[in-house]
Enzyme design. Sequence first.
Site, mmCIF file in Angstrom:
data_model
loop_
_atom_site.group_PDB
_atom_site.id
_atom_site.type_symbol
_atom_site.label_atom_id
_atom_site.label_comp_id
_atom_site.label_asym_id
_atom_site.label_seq_id
_atom_site.Cartn_x
_atom_site.Cartn_y
_atom_site.Cartn_z
ATOM 1 C CD GLU A 191 58.980 13.865 12.316
ATOM 2 O OE1 GLU A 191 59.630 14.893 11.991
ATOM 3 O OE2 GLU A 191 57.922 13.902 12.957
ATOM 4 C CG ASP A 241 56.186 13.424 17.488
ATOM 5 O OD1 ASP A 241 55.219 13.439 16.698
ATOM 6 O OD2 ASP A 241 57.338 13.739 17.140
ATOM 7 C CE LYS A 300 55.078 8.537 12.850
ATOM 8 N NZ LYS A 300 55.820 9.824 12.810
ATOM 9 C CD GLU A 351 52.666 15.276 8.765
ATOM 10 O OE1 GLU A 351 53.414 14.477 9.369
ATOM 11 O OE2 GLU A 351 52.031 16.178 9.338
ATOM 12 C CG ASP A 374 56.066 9.460 16.385
ATOM 13 O OD1 ASP A 374 56.626 8.929 15.410
ATOM 14 O OD2 ASP A 374 55.176 10.325 16.273
HETATM 15 O O1 KIV Z 1 52.925 11.980 15.557
HETATM 16 C C1 KIV Z 1 51.939 11.856 14.823
HETATM 17 O O2 KIV Z 1 50.794 11.868 15.274
HETATM 18 C C2 KIV Z 1 52.162 11.691 13.399
HETATM 19 C C3 KIV Z 1 51.016 11.999 12.499
HETATM 20 C C4 KIV Z 1 51.451 12.832 11.387
HETATM 21 C C5 KIV Z 1 50.331 10.764 12.056
HETATM 22 O O3 KIV Z 1 53.234 11.354 12.984
#
Ligand code: KIV
Length: 267
Positions: free
Chosen positions: A115, A45, A113, A180, A84
């Site tokens: 968070e 993202d 992915k 991160e 993401d």
């Molecule tokens: O969205 C993204 O590019 C990430 C980076 C921190 C790898 O999550």
Amino acid sequence: MSRITIQDLSAYKSRGERFAMLTAYDYLTATIFDKAGIPLILVGDTLGIFVQGHDTTLPVTMDAMIYHCEIVVRAVSHALVIGDLPFGSYDTPEEGICNAGRLLKETGVQAVKLEGRHDALIQCLTQNGIPVIGHLGLTPQSYHQLSGNKVQARTKTAVEMLIQDALALENAGVFALLLEAIPSAAAKAVTEALKIPTIGIGAGPDCDGQVLVSTDMLGLHSEQTPRFVKQYAQLHPLIATAAERFAAEVRAGVYPGTDYAYNWTLK
Ligand code: KIV
């Protein structure tokens, strides 16, 4: 070459083999990375910042993720492609399941992915066949909650909590964990505590894999990059010089000349 799978990642970890991941947002870049043998490609993202020009990743929508994931998937035949889940798309397990399903179904990414701690959602996704990468440490979707993009897990207590969070995500079913902007010692402790591979960005040398944002590592923008970014190319000045030369040659009547023209005699 066959497609990289999530099983290959756990094999990398058991063999102690380091691996690389890069972000890609468009067809050409994704083709180059795939042909270069990059095993993991993340449609991050961060496209909100480097493609759309926002200050943070917060404005990125599901529609934008679908658009870019679909383009990248079309370019890639070897790498595992991860999409993401953007800010606000997994506030409830129901929304998360629906949006992760959309990413897999409508774009062909092989994993998502997300968070932070969303254990129930992760359990549900993995039980329903959707592989998930977790993301801890600095989580840019919590930009305001964290008061900016700051290094996380700076104290022993914070590292203990990070390890607990990482173990909880592993138990929930993530197949890898992105870490991160945390001190190297914190990333080492988390990596040693987990069976699944860790993928670091600004997390030092002891993670199992390393990820960089492609626009950072290619030197494509002129903004200052964080300390951990190594620029493997400086494309920004190359592109700027090419554009300036083109404009100058057009102004001077040098381009196209006869060399770059169809010099046919008309019938
Ligand atoms: O969205 C993204 O590019 C990430 C980076 C921190 C790898 O999550």
